[in-house]
Motif scaffolding. Structure first.
Motif, short mmCIF file in Angstrom:
data_model
loop_
_atom_site.label_atom_id
_atom_site.label_comp_id
_atom_site.label_asym_id
_atom_site.label_seq_id
_atom_site.Cartn_x
_atom_site.Cartn_y
_atom_site.Cartn_z
N SER A 128 0.93 -1.25 0.09
CA SER A 128 0.10 -0.03 -0.08
C SER A 128 0.84 1.22 -0.01
O SER A 128 1.94 1.25 0.12
CB SER A 128 -1.00 -0.06 1.26
N TRP A 155 0.31 -0.27 8.12
CA TRP A 155 1.15 -1.52 8.08
C TRP A 155 2.35 -1.05 7.17
O TRP A 155 3.40 -1.35 7.76
CB TRP A 155 0.20 -2.59 7.11
N SER A 201 4.14 -8.47 2.24
CA SER A 201 2.56 -8.68 2.41
C SER A 201 2.34 -10.31 1.93
O SER A 201 3.25 -10.92 1.22
CB SER A 201 1.63 -7.96 1.40
N ALA A 245 -9.60 -7.85 6.47
CA ALA A 245 -9.15 -7.73 5.09
C ALA A 245 -9.40 -9.30 4.42
O ALA A 245 -10.38 -9.14 3.46
CB ALA A 245 -7.76 -7.62 4.96
N SER A 280 -9.64 -6.88 0.92
CA SER A 280 -8.60 -5.80 0.35
C SER A 280 -7.84 -5.36 1.65
O SER A 280 -8.39 -5.23 2.81
CB SER A 280 -9.10 -4.56 -0.38
N TRP A 281 -6.40 -5.29 1.42
CA TRP A 281 -5.48 -4.83 2.48
C TRP A 281 -5.81 -3.23 2.57
O TRP A 281 -5.67 -2.82 3.64
CB TRP A 281 -4.00 -4.95 2.27
N HIS A 314 -8.43 -4.96 10.81
CA HIS A 314 -7.11 -5.57 10.12
C HIS A 314 -7.12 -5.22 8.72
O HIS A 314 -7.17 -6.12 7.86
CB HIS A 314 -7.11 -7.16 10.30
N THR A 315 -6.79 -3.88 8.46
CA THR A 315 -6.70 -3.17 7.24
C THR A 315 -5.69 -2.47 7.26
O THR A 315 -5.16 -2.01 8.52
CB THR A 315 -8.14 -2.89 6.65
N ASP A 316 -5.05 -1.63 5.97
CA ASP A 316 -3.88 -0.74 6.19
C ASP A 316 -4.21 0.93 6.57
O ASP A 316 -3.47 1.42 7.03
CB ASP A 316 -3.33 -0.81 4.99
#
Length: 361
Positions: free
Chosen positions: A39, A46, A98, A161, A194-195, A219-221
């Protein structure tokens, strides 16, 4: 001495200084290190934490290393292309950061046996591929204790995610921590697949709050979940990095990752010629995972309890996944002992307290 030998001696005398200079230059060249980010670096999340680790490594090793990075690289074919390009550019250590970079890393590593690769959150290794991860689930358990103490609705929302073991460890540890102090607590999950997609993350957080969650985590960026909670006057537990500047009232705490010491060690090992393929999984004890960014409004007794439980996890007297463990259908997952790493890395269920069922493939 014959004329032929004399000519050779003279040639050597001319070439020797140049060769010595060449070898010295090679010895003085910095170790080139590449990073692949899933990302944008941004200013939280992250990839932000990964990049802080890169900068810490640069500061520690100075002119012995030279780094470069490529950000916002999709998992799959694009990742393979970027990883290969970094190897072709002369990077001798490459961090691929990742889960979805795992197979591309293994594939490119076979083509460049003299390059060392470190893959984050995966499980496949090779002679020149190591893996690393943080036992963030330990800090997730502590965050769950905070949520269990602070909720009024007894409902927490979780923006996920992908339903892979890494993410399920966090959901389940958070749930077990929350229910350890509040047996009535329930966790609801929305998957965004999706991250990094701030729009989807925000929509999911808003939907969870619409379902009664007065605390949300993710738990995503991106910072979208924390920002949505701030907007709606709800609480949030940030993930990856401290996001308090995006939710000064919302953020109760942040579950964070710290990579600088690990990156520095891996680079130093390459410089020393002692690097080896291994699997590193560090948690609270090794400072690879942490809970920080506490809200000043957090009650003193709650903070004290979290610190006590943190000390117990570090001492090995408390395990977030100690038996008995039941999934949310009532099936016994573990009758005695503590879930081992093999079990953690195969996690494919929700524990008791999580509503709903996992998406089917």
């Amino acid at each position: 001495m014959s004329a032929k030998l004399l000519r050779k001696a003279l040639q050597w005398m001319v070439l020797a200084p140049a060769m010595a200079c060449s070898f010295t230059a090679m010895a003085d060249e910095p170790l080139k290190i590449g990073f692949v980010y899933v990302s944008p670096i941004g200013d939280a999340g992250w990839t932000w934490q990964q990049d802080l680790g890169r900068l810490e490594m640069e500061k520690a090793l100075g002119d012995k290393v030279k780094t470069q990075y490529v950000e916002d690289v999709p998992e799959g074919a694009d990742a393979e292309r970027v990883i290969r390009d970094l190897a072709q550019q002369g990077n001798k250590l490459i961090f691929t950061t990742s889960f979805g970079y795992m197979n591309p890393t293994i594939k490119v590593a076979k083509q460049f046996p003299d390059v060392k690769f470190v893959h984050s959150t995966g499980y496949k290794t090779a002679p020149n591929v190591a893996t690393t991860n943080a036992r963030f689930y330990e800090a997730r358990y502590l965050a769950g204790i905070i949520a269990g103490k602070m909720t009024k609705s007894n409902i927490a929302g979780y923006v996920g995610a992908y339903p892979i073991p890494e993410v399920l460890q966090g959901i389940n540890a958070f749930t077990r921590g929350m229910r350890s102090v509040n047996p009535k607590a329930e966790i609801r999950v929305i998957w965004v697949n999706s991250w990094f997609d701030p729009g989807k993350e925000r929509d999911a957080a808003l939907a969870l709050m619409g379902q009664g969650a007065d605390i949300v985590t993710h738990h995503t960026d991106s910072t979208a979940t924390v920002q949505a909670a701030e907007e709606k006057g709800k609480y949030a537990i940030a993930y990856h990095s401290d996001m308090s500047k995006f939710g000064p009232h919302a953020q109760l705490a942040a579950v964070t990752h710290h990579w600088g010491k690990y990156f520095t060690k891996e680079a130093q090992d390459v410089l020393d010629g002692s690097w080896k393929s291994d699997q590193t999984w560090g948690g609270l004890k090794s400072d690879m995972a942490a809970i920080e960014g506490f809200n000043a409004a957090l009650p003193e007794d709650v903070l004290k309890l979290v610190k006590e439980k943190e000390a117990e996890i570090i001492a090995g007297t408390l395990a977030p996944f100690a038996a008995p463990i039941h999934d949310n259908t009532g099936k016994v997952v573990l009758e005695s002992g503590v879930l081992d790493d093999a079990g953690l890395n195969k996690m494919n269920y929700y524990v008791q307290g999580v509503a709903g069922s996992l998406p089917t493939k």
